[in-house]
Design a protein around this motif. Structure first.
Motif, PDB file in Angstrom:
ATOM      1  N   ALA A 263      -8.366   8.028  19.882  1.00 46.56           N
ATOM      2  CA  ALA A 263      -8.132   9.394  20.349  1.00 46.56           C
ATOM      3  C   ALA A 263      -9.380   9.993  20.979  1.00 46.56           C
ATOM      4  N   ALA A 264     -10.517   9.805  20.318  1.00 43.83           N
ATOM      5  CA  ALA A 264     -11.767  10.376  20.828  1.00 43.83           C
ATOM      6  C   ALA A 264     -12.182   9.721  22.131  1.00 43.83           C
ATOM      7  N   THR A 265     -11.977   8.421  22.243  1.00 43.53           N
ATOM      8  CA  THR A 265     -12.327   7.711  23.475  1.00 43.53           C
ATOM      9  C   THR A 265     -11.410   8.130  24.615  1.00 43.53           C
ATOM     10  N   GLY A 266     -10.118   8.197  24.341  1.00 41.27           N
ATOM     11  CA  GLY A 266      -9.154   8.551  25.378  1.00 41.27           C
ATOM     12  C   GLY A 266      -9.295   9.975  25.872  1.00 41.27           C
ATOM     13  N   SER A 267      -9.755  10.878  24.999  1.00 35.52           N
ATOM     14  CA  SER A 267      -9.912  12.279  25.384  1.00 35.52           C
ATOM     15  C   SER A 267     -11.322  12.600  25.877  1.00 35.52           C
ATOM     16  N   GLY A 268     -12.185  11.592  25.888  1.00 34.78           N
ATOM     17  CA  GLY A 268     -13.557  11.809  26.346  1.00 34.78           C
ATOM     18  C   GLY A 268     -14.426  12.525  25.326  1.00 34.78           C
ATOM     19  N   GLU A 269     -14.016  12.547  24.065  1.00 35.62           N
ATOM     20  CA  GLU A 269     -14.769  13.253  23.035  1.00 35.62           C
ATOM     21  C   GLU A 269     -15.671  12.333  22.213  1.00 35.62           C
ATOM     22  N   PHE A 270     -15.589  11.029  22.453  1.00 35.63           N
ATOM     23  CA  PHE A 270     -16.448  10.126  21.684  1.00 35.63           C
ATOM     24  C   PHE A 270     -17.872  10.180  22.223  1.00 35.63           C
ATOM     25  N   ARG A 271     -18.794  10.402  21.342  1.00 34.76           N
ATOM     26  CA  ARG A 271     -20.201  10.390  21.703  1.00 34.76           C
ATOM     27  C   ARG A 271     -21.028  10.196  20.433  1.00 34.76           C
ATOM     28  N   VAL A 272     -21.938   9.266  20.447  1.00 36.72           N
ATOM     29  CA  VAL A 272     -22.798   9.055  19.289  1.00 36.72           C
ATOM     30  C   VAL A 272     -23.763  10.221  19.191  1.00 36.72           C
ATOM     31  N   ARG A 273     -23.675  10.960  18.089  1.00 37.88           N
ATOM     32  CA  ARG A 273     -24.499  12.146  17.892  1.00 37.88           C
ATOM     33  C   ARG A 273     -25.320  11.999  16.625  1.00 37.88           C
ATOM     34  N   LEU A 274     -26.635  12.067  16.783  1.00 33.26           N
ATOM     35  CA  LEU A 274     -27.546  11.890  15.663  1.00 33.26           C
ATOM     36  C   LEU A 274     -27.800  13.223  14.973  1.00 33.26           C
ATOM     37  N   PRO A 275     -27.722  13.255  13.646  1.00 30.43           N
ATOM     38  CA  PRO A 275     -27.971  14.515  12.918  1.00 30.43           C
ATOM     39  C   PRO A 275     -29.461  14.729  12.701  1.00 30.43           C
TER      40      PRO A 275
END
Length: 353
Positions: A263-275
């Motif tokens: 879902a995240a990949t298909g909607s363009g919402e996947f991104r590796v985010r470092l805390p």
């Protein structure tokens, strides 16, 4: 048949990610703004699932068996779990689907949640957890305690939740949110671009929760949706390599992670985010406490607050109440308390007259 767990998990992870179905946010909103919209969405899942579960029980598709209520462990564990989900930034399923979006903080929370669940169920903490869960009363359900037909409670729940949903739907619609022009059309637009509503997402999750019962029972796992036990089993499998630990529930949690990633990949919402460092420490601590709390309580926001409540289990409803209380305590400590203190420190001091 085990692969049905994977398929349902993918559908559940996809739905939760696209619908932004956050139980932690639903509980936290009660304490910050008093908004009950997402809590109502959560209760829609419980109410619709309740109709389906008792219908299947009446039809002989499943059999709801009573069990003694481990009241002390449930109260302690649910409070700890509710407190922990604020630290971790999500409950069990929320952590799974956020990990699928690329949030590294959720990766830490998920790893330590599963690890400490295994330690609490079968490892070094197991004797203490088992000892607390041995403190029980001979009661299991609300309708059994009251001597009522469960369908009376189903009717009350459905009516109450329906009125709550009507209240929210009848309110003046919010101002339209600016959005970019659609890049997809048809089904792709509906699945990956169109904004999913809270209540429509809840209905989809409710259907999946109902389907989980017969699909899981067909494999010998006599339960509905559950996250903590399968997460513990997955850790034990990775450590010990025993293939018998891989059941329908393990496929389910792997599917949730997979569905969220899709879902995240298909909607363009996947991104590796470092805390940052503080978020990392809180994610680790919150994940560990989630694992211990869910093991003590006998389930998380899914197994207890969403599934056991649908069968009117005492464990489920008591867990739901104390999870909300625990969330409130953590919200006061880490969200509203520091925020107020910071705001006060930034307020300029006025000269006296």
């Amino acid at each position: 048949m085990l692969l049905t767990g994977l398929a349902l998990g993918i559908a559940l992870g996809f739905t939760m990610q696209r619908g932004r179905f956050c139980v932690t946010g639903a509980f936290r909103d009660l304490w910050i703004t008093g908004n009950t919209r997402w809590l109502t969405a959560f209760l829609i899942v419980v109410a619709v699932q309740s109709v389906g579960v008792f219908a299947m029980d009446a039809a002989g598709m499943i059999t709801l068996a009573p069990r003694d209520f481990a009241w002390l462990a449930t109260i302690i564990g649910a409070f700890v779990f509710g407190f922990a989900i604020v630290l971790a930034g999500g409950c069990a399923t929320g952590t799974y689907y956020r990990a699928g979006e690329g949030l590294v903080g959720s990766w830490f929370a998920l790893i330590f949640y599963a690890l400490f669940a295994a330690m609490s169920k079968t490892g070094v903490f197991a004797p203490a957890v088992d000892g607390l869960r041995a403190v029980t009363v001979h009661a299991s359900t609300i309708h059994g305690l009251l001597g009522l037909s469960p369908w009376i409670l189903v009717a009350v729940l459905v009516t109450g939740v329906g009125l709550l949903a009507r209240h929210h739907l009848a309110r003046r619609p919010a101002l339209p949110v600016a959005a970019l022009p659609a890049r997809k059309s048809g089904l792709a637009h509906l699945l990956f671009e169109k904004r999913w509503g809270a209540f429509s997402t809840a209905l989809v999750i409710a259907v999946l929760a109902i389907l989980a019962w017969p699909l899981s029972w067909a494999t010998g796992r006599e339960s509905g949706l559950g996250i903590t036990g399968p997460s513990s089993a997955l850790v034990n499998y990775l450590v010990g390599g025993d293939p018998q630990l891989i059941d329908w529930g393990v496929y389910l949690v792997v599917g949730i992670l997979t569905g969220s990633f899709i879902a995240a990949t298909g909607s363009g919402e996947f991104r590796v985010r470092l805390p940052d460092a503080v978020t990392t420490v809180r994610s680790i601590g919150g994940g560990a406490l989630m694992g211990v709390g869910a093991s003590l309580a006998g389930g998380c926001t899914i197994g207890n607050a969403m599934v056991d409540t649908a069968t009117f289990g005492l464990q489920g409803w008591v867990s739901l109440v104390f999870m909300i209380i625990g969330t409130g305590a953590a919200t006061r400590l880490f969200v509203t308390g520091p925020a107020k203190a910071t705001a006060a420190s930034l307020t300029p001091v006025r000269a006296g007259r």
